[in-house]
Design a protein around this motif. Structure first.
Motif, mmCIF file in Angstrom:
data_model
loop_
_atom_site.group_PDB
_atom_site.id
_atom_site.type_symbol
_atom_site.label_atom_id
_atom_site.label_comp_id
_atom_site.label_asym_id
_atom_site.label_seq_id
_atom_site.Cartn_x
_atom_site.Cartn_y
_atom_site.Cartn_z
ATOM 1 N N TYR A 137 0.746 4.657 8.839
ATOM 2 C CA TYR A 137 0.674 5.146 7.489
ATOM 3 C C TYR A 137 0.127 6.526 7.306
ATOM 4 C CZ TYR A 137 0.183 -0.010 7.331
ATOM 5 O OH TYR A 137 0.350 -1.484 7.438
ATOM 6 N N CYS A 156 -1.521 9.442 4.787
ATOM 7 C CA CYS A 156 -2.270 9.748 3.418
ATOM 8 C C CYS A 156 -2.593 11.088 3.336
ATOM 9 C CB CYS A 156 -3.546 9.029 3.307
ATOM 10 S SG CYS A 156 -3.491 7.299 3.351
ATOM 11 N N MET A 182 -6.532 1.220 1.647
ATOM 12 C CA MET A 182 -5.315 1.717 1.631
ATOM 13 C C MET A 182 -4.426 1.108 2.705
ATOM 14 S SD MET A 182 -2.917 3.736 0.330
ATOM 15 C CE MET A 182 -3.754 4.655 -0.579
ATOM 16 N N LEU A 186 -0.904 -0.891 2.033
ATOM 17 C CA LEU A 186 0.325 -0.778 2.784
ATOM 18 C C LEU A 186 0.562 -1.759 3.839
ATOM 19 C CD1 LEU A 186 -0.326 3.305 3.355
ATOM 20 C CD2 LEU A 186 1.019 1.994 1.559
ATOM 21 N N ASP A 228 5.337 -0.483 0.636
ATOM 22 C CA ASP A 228 5.793 0.596 1.234
ATOM 23 C C ASP A 228 5.001 1.931 0.577
ATOM 24 O OD1 ASP A 228 8.100 -0.411 3.038
ATOM 25 O OD2 ASP A 228 9.210 -0.578 1.202
ATOM 26 N N PHE A 229 4.532 1.812 -0.409
ATOM 27 C CA PHE A 229 3.954 2.936 -0.989
ATOM 28 C C PHE A 229 3.242 2.696 -2.151
ATOM 29 C CE2 PHE A 229 5.052 5.769 -4.720
ATOM 30 C CZ PHE A 229 4.229 7.173 -4.371
ATOM 31 N N GLY A 275 -0.597 6.927 -0.552
ATOM 32 C CA GLY A 275 -0.338 6.602 0.786
ATOM 33 C C GLY A 275 1.093 5.824 1.050
ATOM 34 N N TYR A 276 1.606 5.841 2.045
ATOM 35 C CA TYR A 276 2.944 5.164 2.462
ATOM 36 C C TYR A 276 3.160 5.141 3.828
ATOM 37 C CZ TYR A 276 3.553 10.570 2.586
ATOM 38 O OH TYR A 276 3.481 11.946 2.803
ATOM 39 N N ARG A 277 4.029 4.194 4.146
ATOM 40 C CA ARG A 277 4.536 3.603 5.249
ATOM 41 C C ARG A 277 5.324 4.896 5.995
ATOM 42 N NH1 ARG A 277 6.409 -2.327 4.570
ATOM 43 N NH2 ARG A 277 4.059 -3.329 4.026
#
Length: 264
Positions: A92, A94, A110, A114, A118-119, A163-165
């Motif tokens: 992930y 951030c 987070m 996640l 995904d987001f 945050g996102y994968r």
């Protein structure tokens, strides 16, 4: 976590100014309940003393990496892309701005978010110069909110609560890149995720970060801003003070909602 194991999170901290608040933002990261992370301090044309301070801080923790670059276009988007695409190991990703502070359970929240999408984002609290606390709260899981972010110049969260994968980022046609002059850097990036129907997105309604925004503090020196953030960091470090702060945020939000529903 063994040094050879990939961390759960890659964190990017971009900085372009003197280092007065850098240590405080970093301390809010190092105080996280979840400790599986690597952090890149990205100096985007920052003064020499900023890179020196970052290197000093990095000597205390092998998870901290410093990358110094000349000033890039806009807000160092190409450097974010370079680090994510060539150096990052986290599942992930951030970001945290150098003048923001994470709550101690930010990465925990987070990770929970996640694991499902995904987001997404946690909630940010705008800290007013007079000390007032205002919750910025919408729901990214709402189709109306998502559509508005894609089609209007409107955004309700910054990098410090996003945050996102990594897999979702890798699936983009292009990752971080300089935004057009009339579009904020973060919104330009968020749209790349939100325009893809296959990308799932949501908000976790948990307070993630305190954000004393710079535009409202142009009358303050860097020393004054650092003193303000020092006091805020002390409040969120102490469990009782942190609970009182959180209750104040939600109480203010409830009052704002009441005024909206029942105007005078």
């Amino acid at each position: 976590m063994n040094s050879g194991d990939p961390p759960l999170f890659t964190i990017l901290l971009l900085i372009h100014r003197p280092p007065d608040m850098l240590r405080l933002a970093l301390e809010s990261v190092l105080a996280q309940k979840r400790q599986s992370f690597e952090i890149f301090i990205v100096c985007d044309g920052a003064p020499g003393e900023t890179a020196s301070e970052a290197e000093r801080l990095a000597r205390n923790d092998e998870r901290i990496h410093v990358r110094a670059f000349p000033k890039g276009e806009r807000h160092g988007e190409q450097y974010r892309a370079q680090i994510i695409e060539t150096e990052s190991r986290g599942r992930y990703i951030c970001h945290i701005d150098d003048d923001d502070l994470w709550m101690p359970d930010f990465l925990d929240g987070m990770a929970r978010l996640l694991d499902l999408v995904d987001f997404g984002n946690l909630l940010q609290v705008a800290v007013k110069p007079d000390g007032g606390l205002r919750l910025i709260g919408f729901d990214l899981g709402s189709p109306e909110v998502r559509n508005r972010m894609v089609n209007e110049r409107w955004n309700f969260f910054g990098p410090s609560v996003c945050g996102y994968r990594r897999t979702a980022y890798d699936g983009l046609e292009r990752g971080w890149s300089p935004a057009p002059e009339d579009v904020p850097t973060d919104l330009f990036m968020w749209r790349k995720f939100l325009r893809r129907d296959e990308v799932t997105a949501a908000t976790r309604h948990q307070i993630g970060a305190l954000c004393p925004r710079a535009p409202r503090r142009q009358h303050m020196t860097m020393e004054e801003r650092a003193a303000e953030n020092t006091a805020l960091l002390e409040r969120i470090r102490d469990p009782e003070s942190r609970d009182e702060l959180i209750q104040t945020v939600w109480r203010n939000a409830a009052r704002d909602l009441f005024k909206l529903r029942f105007p005078d």
